[in-house]
Design a protein around this motif. Structure first.
Motif, short mmCIF file in Angstrom:
data_model
loop_
_atom_site.label_atom_id
_atom_site.label_comp_id
_atom_site.label_asym_id
_atom_site.label_seq_id
_atom_site.Cartn_x
_atom_site.Cartn_y
_atom_site.Cartn_z
N ALA A 87 -20.75 98.23 14.36
CA ALA A 87 -21.46 98.17 13.08
C ALA A 87 -22.13 99.52 12.81
CB ALA A 87 -22.48 97.04 13.08
N SER A 88 -21.32 100.51 12.43
CA SER A 88 -21.86 101.84 12.16
C SER A 88 -22.73 101.80 10.92
CB SER A 88 -20.71 102.83 11.96
OG SER A 88 -19.90 102.89 13.11
N PRO A 89 -23.84 102.53 10.89
CA PRO A 89 -24.72 102.53 9.72
C PRO A 89 -24.02 103.05 8.47
CG PRO A 89 -25.82 103.50 11.62
CD PRO A 89 -24.37 103.37 11.99
N LEU A 90 -24.46 102.58 7.32
CA LEU A 90 -24.04 103.11 6.04
C LEU A 90 -25.10 104.12 5.61
CD1 LEU A 90 -23.09 99.77 4.22
CD2 LEU A 90 -21.66 101.17 5.74
N SER A 104 -30.59 104.71 5.60
CA SER A 104 -29.41 104.12 6.23
C SER A 104 -29.51 102.60 6.22
CB SER A 104 -29.27 104.60 7.69
OG SER A 104 -29.08 105.99 7.75
N VAL A 105 -28.37 101.95 5.94
CA VAL A 105 -28.25 100.51 6.11
C VAL A 105 -27.82 100.27 7.55
CG1 VAL A 105 -27.09 98.41 5.34
CG2 VAL A 105 -27.62 100.23 3.69
N LEU A 106 -28.70 99.68 8.34
CA LEU A 106 -28.49 99.60 9.78
C LEU A 106 -27.92 98.25 10.23
CD1 LEU A 106 -31.79 101.33 10.98
CD2 LEU A 106 -29.51 102.36 10.76
N VAL A 107 -28.36 97.18 9.60
CA VAL A 107 -27.90 95.85 9.99
C VAL A 107 -27.65 95.03 8.74
CG1 VAL A 107 -29.10 95.83 12.21
CG2 VAL A 107 -30.27 94.99 10.17
N ARG A 108 -26.81 94.03 8.86
CA ARG A 108 -26.49 93.18 7.72
C ARG A 108 -27.71 92.32 7.36
NH1 ARG A 108 -22.19 91.94 4.83
NH2 ARG A 108 -20.80 93.24 6.08
N GLY A 109 -28.00 92.27 6.07
CA GLY A 109 -29.06 91.41 5.56
C GLY A 109 -30.39 92.07 5.31
N ARG A 126 -22.18 105.53 1.69
CA ARG A 126 -20.86 105.59 2.33
C ARG A 126 -20.92 104.97 3.71
NH1 ARG A 126 -17.77 109.99 0.11
NH2 ARG A 126 -19.00 111.33 -1.26
N GLY A 127 -19.76 104.51 4.15
CA GLY A 127 -19.67 104.04 5.52
C GLY A 127 -18.41 103.24 5.75
N THR A 128 -18.08 103.05 7.01
CA THR A 128 -16.93 102.25 7.40
C THR A 128 -17.35 101.23 8.45
OG1 THR A 128 -16.31 103.84 9.13
CG2 THR A 128 -15.32 104.14 6.95
N GLY A 129 -16.54 100.18 8.59
CA GLY A 129 -16.80 99.20 9.62
C GLY A 129 -17.31 97.88 9.07
N THR A 135 -21.26 95.41 0.23
CA THR A 135 -22.41 96.30 0.05
C THR A 135 -22.80 96.43 -1.42
OG1 THR A 135 -21.80 97.57 2.01
CG2 THR A 135 -23.26 98.64 0.44
N ALA A 136 -24.10 96.31 -1.69
CA ALA A 136 -24.62 96.42 -3.05
C ALA A 136 -25.85 97.32 -3.03
CB ALA A 136 -24.98 95.05 -3.61
N ALA A 137 -26.08 98.02 -4.13
CA ALA A 137 -27.24 98.91 -4.22
C ALA A 137 -27.65 99.06 -5.68
CB ALA A 137 -26.93 100.27 -3.61
N THR A 138 -28.90 99.42 -5.90
CA THR A 138 -29.43 99.63 -7.24
C THR A 138 -30.25 100.91 -7.26
OG1 THR A 138 -29.54 97.25 -7.63
CG2 THR A 138 -30.85 98.64 -9.08
#
Length: 492
Positions: A87-90, A104-109, A126-129, A135-138
């Motif tokens: 689970a690589s960070p976004l 960075s988005v580190l964990v889901r939720g 950006r990110g993979t995995g 993924t959503a952002a505002t």
């Protein structure tokens, strides 16, 4: 041998064999195109998203503006597969390849946020995995004075090659800017077609527009389409991908009257729905574009809390070929939460422009596609309640929603039926931290959106905060066509 050939039955059999041989050769030399989906499958196979890229725009300079991005890799419905691997960070970063992440988005939720800053630069996510799916952002900015006074908030955009925006303007009192962002490492090139109430506009400067790799290009509509009040833009990439956004600053003389981003509209169709016309006072303008070569005859249906009805005097619209039509709806909506369905004999698309009761701030909502999976939306902190509106434009439908806080705790959840042709309103309390919303269609057709409006009687020195966010199916899966061997390759 001659005797055999003189026998009618033998000659008939020989002819049949010869025809069969020729037919068999035809089967080989004129092989059918390969089947591009698995046998028996009615829909393309789905593959889990394992890579994400989002562009988050920022307003132009002006006033004491502060900007931030809130992003989440949301908790998915039980049983939803995700990509394998670590689970690589976004990363939330400026566009440059060597830029340091600002978050960075580190964990889901769990929601990740950048520090509120006056440094206005577009960001990418950006990110993979495994964290990529859904993924959503505002991107949100606020200012207490100047041309950016108020609130501008928009979902970060997935790059693509074909976009529509309806409700722009190049007229005095509006400063609309098309911002084209390129997240990739090669240049992109786009063509922009501009439609107005006077028809398609010939704008040479909007063709062959180059958007540099990991950079942005801006087109000022006051220069490209001067004095034209009601515009629709079709943005098509002829090479590479872009994430477009339209920044809109409005003024009345020298007085700022709002700032926001125009939400994109769905592709033109014979039937489109604009959801989430906010409840309360203020102006509600519907803009419809007919990009075709024939005049369109469209009918309007309002889907309010008590069901559908035809607005008196506005049941039918005639929209000239290649043109834009604008109608005012606030008098027929009576302040109710509503959606608008436009059915047309030619493909059209649309948007609404909504102001607060004092007409000092505004937001827009474009036509959206019906939900075909969970939709996720990150809501910035808000001092007033947010209104979620879900509409069943066809038959009675079922929907489920969840509102979660920044730590992934469920704040509010519910499953409900939406009566055919009606709009249901759900309110969320003010929040001092960002939250994220999930809306999932359970059965039938559902369209949805959320809005923020100031109180009916704000304090004298209060800065109005107005926003509207569409809910569209989030990118959890991508279509993946099945394949069978192409036998034609062996014949070349």
């Amino acid at each position: 041998m001659i005797g055999l050939l003189s026998d009618f039955r033998v000659r008939l059999g020989a002819c049949v064999l010869a025809m069969a041989a020729i037919g068999g050769l035809g089967v080989v030399t004129h092989a059918k195109a390969p089947v591009t989906r698995p046998e028996g499958a009615e829909e393309p196979a789905r593959t889990v998203v394992n890579r994400t890229a989002l562009a988050c725009p920022v307003p132009g300079v002006g006033g004491k503006v502060q900007s931030t991005v809130n992003a989440v890799s949301p908790t998915l419905p039980a049983g939803t597969p995700t990509a394998t691997g670590d689970a690589s960070p976004l990363s939330i970063s400026p566009l440059a390849a060597n830029a340091n992440p600002l978050g960075s988005v580190l964990v889901r939720g769990k929601i990740a946020s950048t520090t509120r800053t006056a440094k206005l630069e577009p960001l990418s996510i950006r990110g993979t995995g495994p964290l990529a799916a859904g993924t959503a952002a505002t991107s949100t900015s606020t200012a207490t004075d100047g041309v950016n006074r108020g609130m501008a908030s928009v979902p970060c955009q997935v790059p693509g090659s074909d976009f529509w925006f309806v409700g722009a303007s190049g007229a005095p009192g509006r400063r609309d800017v098309l911002v084209l962002t390129n997240l990739d490492s090669i240049n992109a090139e786009v063509n922009v077609t501009i439609y107005s109430t006077d028809g398609v506009q010939d704008v040479p400067s909007a063709r062959g527009v180059v958007v540099p790799a990991r950079g942005t290009t801006e087109i000022y509509l006051g220069q490209a389409a001067p004095k034209l009040t009601d515009l629709a833009l079709h943005i098509v990439s002829s090479g590479g991908r872009v994430s477009p956004a339209i920044r809109d600053n409005a003024t009345s003389g020298q007085i700022p009257t709002g700032v926001d981003w125009l939400n994109a509209s769905a592709q033109p169709s014979g039937k489109v729905v604009v959801p989430a016309l906010a409840p309360g006072g203020g102006i509600r303008l519907l803009t419809v574009v007919n990009p075709g070569d024939l005049q369109a005859t469209a009918t309007l249906t309002v889907q309010g809390p008590n069901g559908p009805f035809k607005p008196a005097g506005l049941e039918s619209l005639q929209i000239p070929a290649g043109s834009v039509k604008v109608v005012r709806l606030d008098k027929v909506l009576h302040g109710d939460p509503s959606a608008i369905t436009i059915a047309s004999d030619q493909p059209v698309t649309a948007s609404t422009r909504m102001t607060d009761s004092s007409v000092t701030e505004f937001s827009t909502m474009g036509a959206t596609e019906r939900l075909t999976g969970p939709a996720y939306l990150v809501l910035p902190p808000h001092e007033q309640p947010v209104a979620l509106q879900v509409t069943a434009p066809g038959q009675t439908a079922g929907v489920r929603f969840e509102l979660r806080d920044a730590t992934d705790k469920v704040i509010q959840t519910r499953s409900l039926d939406v009566v055919a042709g009606a709009t249901n309103l759900i309110t969320f309390k003010p929040q001092t931290r960002p939250t994220y919303l999930m809306v999932e269609q359970l059965r039938g057709e559902i369209v949805a959106g959320a809005s923020l409006m100031p109180p009916a009687k704000p304090k004298a020195d209060a800065v109005p905060m107005v926003a509207a966010w569409p809910l569209t199916t989030s990118l959890v899966f991508r279509a993946q066509l099945g394949a069978q061997p192409d036998v034609r390759a062996a014949l070349k």
